[in-house]
Design an enzyme around this catalytic site. Structure first.
Site, short mmCIF file in Angstrom:
data_model
loop_
_atom_site.label_atom_id
_atom_site.label_comp_id
_atom_site.label_asym_id
_atom_site.label_seq_id
_atom_site.Cartn_x
_atom_site.Cartn_y
_atom_site.Cartn_z
CG ASP A 60 -27.35 -33.60 -20.61
OD1 ASP A 60 -27.92 -32.51 -20.71
OD2 ASP A 60 -26.11 -33.73 -20.63
CD GLU A 65 -36.21 -35.05 -29.84
OE1 GLU A 65 -35.46 -34.11 -29.50
OE2 GLU A 65 -37.11 -34.89 -30.67
CG ASP A 66 -31.02 -36.21 -27.41
OD1 ASP A 66 -31.28 -35.94 -28.59
OD2 ASP A 66 -30.83 -35.35 -26.53
NE ARG A 85 -27.99 -36.87 -23.12
CZ ARG A 85 -29.00 -36.33 -23.79
NH1 ARG A 85 -28.76 -35.40 -24.68
NH2 ARG A 85 -30.24 -36.74 -23.58
NE ARG A 130 -23.43 -34.21 -28.02
CZ ARG A 130 -24.26 -33.83 -27.06
NH1 ARG A 130 -25.44 -34.39 -26.96
NH2 ARG A 130 -23.90 -32.88 -26.22
CG HIS A 160 -29.51 -32.58 -31.05
ND1 HIS A 160 -29.87 -32.39 -29.73
CD2 HIS A 160 -28.63 -33.62 -31.06
CE1 HIS A 160 -29.22 -33.27 -28.98
NE2 HIS A 160 -28.45 -34.01 -29.75
CB CYS A 247 -35.05 -32.17 -25.91
SG CYS A 247 -34.40 -31.08 -27.17
N1 GLY Z 1 -27.37 -30.81 -22.73
C1 GLY Z 1 -27.93 -31.57 -23.77
C2 GLY Z 1 -26.90 -32.30 -24.50
O1 GLY Z 1 -25.83 -31.74 -24.68
O2 GLY Z 1 -27.08 -33.40 -24.92
#
Ligand code: GLY
Length: 254
Positions: A60, A65-66, A85, A130, A160, A247
Site C-alpha cells: 500500500d 498520505e497515510d 502498513r 484506522r 478514511h 492519498c
Molecule cells: N488499501 C489502502 C488501505 O487499506 O490502507
C-alpha cells in the site's frame, strides 16, 4: 514552493489492504502509468515532486498520505492502523527530516493521515477502523503549542475521513452526507457528492488547482456547476485499492 512527496507503485499492490471493497485485479503497469501522470499533473501545477522509490514489500506504500501529516510548524509521522502498513513510515520519516521538526505518533495510538482533515486551525480526525482515540490525545498534545484544536469525527461505511470529505476551494467542502455529518463543519459551504457516486468526495486542493478523479463524472459536473475547475486524473487502479487523489501525495510548503 510546494513539495509533493510521492512514492512509487509497489509491484505487490494486488495484496493491498481492503476494508470496504471486494478485491479486483489491479493492473500494475496501468497503475504505474497513472501514477506517472498524477505526478506530472502535480508538477505542471507548480509542485516539486519528491518521489520515493517503490517498495516491493509494502503493497500500500503508494498511499503516502497515510504516513505523515505535514503542517508549516511540524511533521507528524503516523502509526498506521493496519499493521502491514507501519513499515511505510521509515522512508517517509527520512525524507521529511530535511524539511520539518518531526513528532511521532506512538503505541497504543493508531493514526492514518487519510483520517486527518486540516481546516485552518481545526484538525478533524476520523474515528474509524484506522485511527483511535489515543491518536486524538497525542495529536492534541503535539499541536496545542501552535493553537490547533483537534476533534474526533464519527464516520461510517468508508475507510478514511478524507474518503467522505475534502476541501475543494477556500471555504468549501465536497462531502458525502451518508458517510459523515455535514453539520460538524460549521461555517463551511458544503457541496454534496452525487448520490450515485458515494466515493466521490476525495479531491486534492493545491494552491491554484483542484485535482479530481475522472471516474466520478456526475460529482465532477456538480463541482463545475459550482464554478470550480477540477483537473482530471485517471486513478482507476488506485480506486480498486481504496485509494483516492489525496492519498498518493503529501503536499507541503518547502
Ligand atoms: N488499501 C489502502 C488501505 O487499506 O490502507
Amino acid at each position: 514552493m510546494l513539495i509533493a512527496l510521492t512514492r512509487g507503485v509497489s509491484p505487490a499492490m494486488n495484496r493491498c489492504e481492503l476494508t470496504h471493497l471486494q478485491r479486483r485485479p489491479i493492473d500494475i503497469v496501468l497503475a504505474d502509468r497513472q501514477h506517472q501522470a498524477y505526478q506530472a499533473t502535480l508538477a505542471a501545477q507548480g509542485c516539486t515532486v519528491l518521489a520515493l522509490a517503490a517498495d516491493a514489500g509494502l503493497a500500500d506504500s503508494v498511499f503516502v498520505e497515510d504516513t505523515a501529516i505535514v503542517l508549516d510548524e511540524v511533521a507528524i509521522v503516523t502509526r498506521p492502523g493496519a499493521p502491514s502498513r507501519r513499515p511505510e513510515t521509515t522512508a517517509v520519516t527520512l525524507a521529511l527530516a530535511s524539511y520539518r521538526h518531526l513528532a511521532l505518533i506512538e503505541a497504543p495510538a493508531t493514526l492514518d493521515g487519510g483520517d486527518v482533515l486540516v481546516l485552518g486551525r481545526d484538525v478533524f480526525v476520523g474515528q474509524g477502523s484506522r485511527s483511535n482515540a489515543h491518536a486524538l490525545t497525542q495529536l492534541q498534545t503535539i499541536l496545542q503549542p501552535w493553537g490547533y484544536t483537534v476533534r474526533g469525527v464519527a464516520m461510517h461505511d468508508c475507510l478514511h475521513l478524507k474518503s467522505a470529505v475534502t476541501r475543494v476551494a477556500p471555504g468549501r467542502l465536497l462531502l458525502n452526507p451518508a458517510w459523515v455529518d455535514a453539520t460538524l463543519f460549521q461555517g463551511w459551504d458544503v457541496i454534496p457528492v452525487h448520490p450515485a457516486e458515494p466515493a466521490a468526495a476525495n479531491a486534492l486542493l493545491l494552491e491554484t488547482a483542484l485535482i479530481y478523479p475522472r471516474h466520478t463524472p456526475l460529482t465532477r459536473q456538480r463541482l463545475v456547476a459550482e464554478g470550480l475547475m477540477p483537473i482530471g486524473v485517471d486513478i482507476s487502479e488506485f480506486a480498486k485499492a481504496e485509494g483516492g487523489v489525496s492519498c498518493c501525495s503529501i503536499i507541503f510548503a518547502a
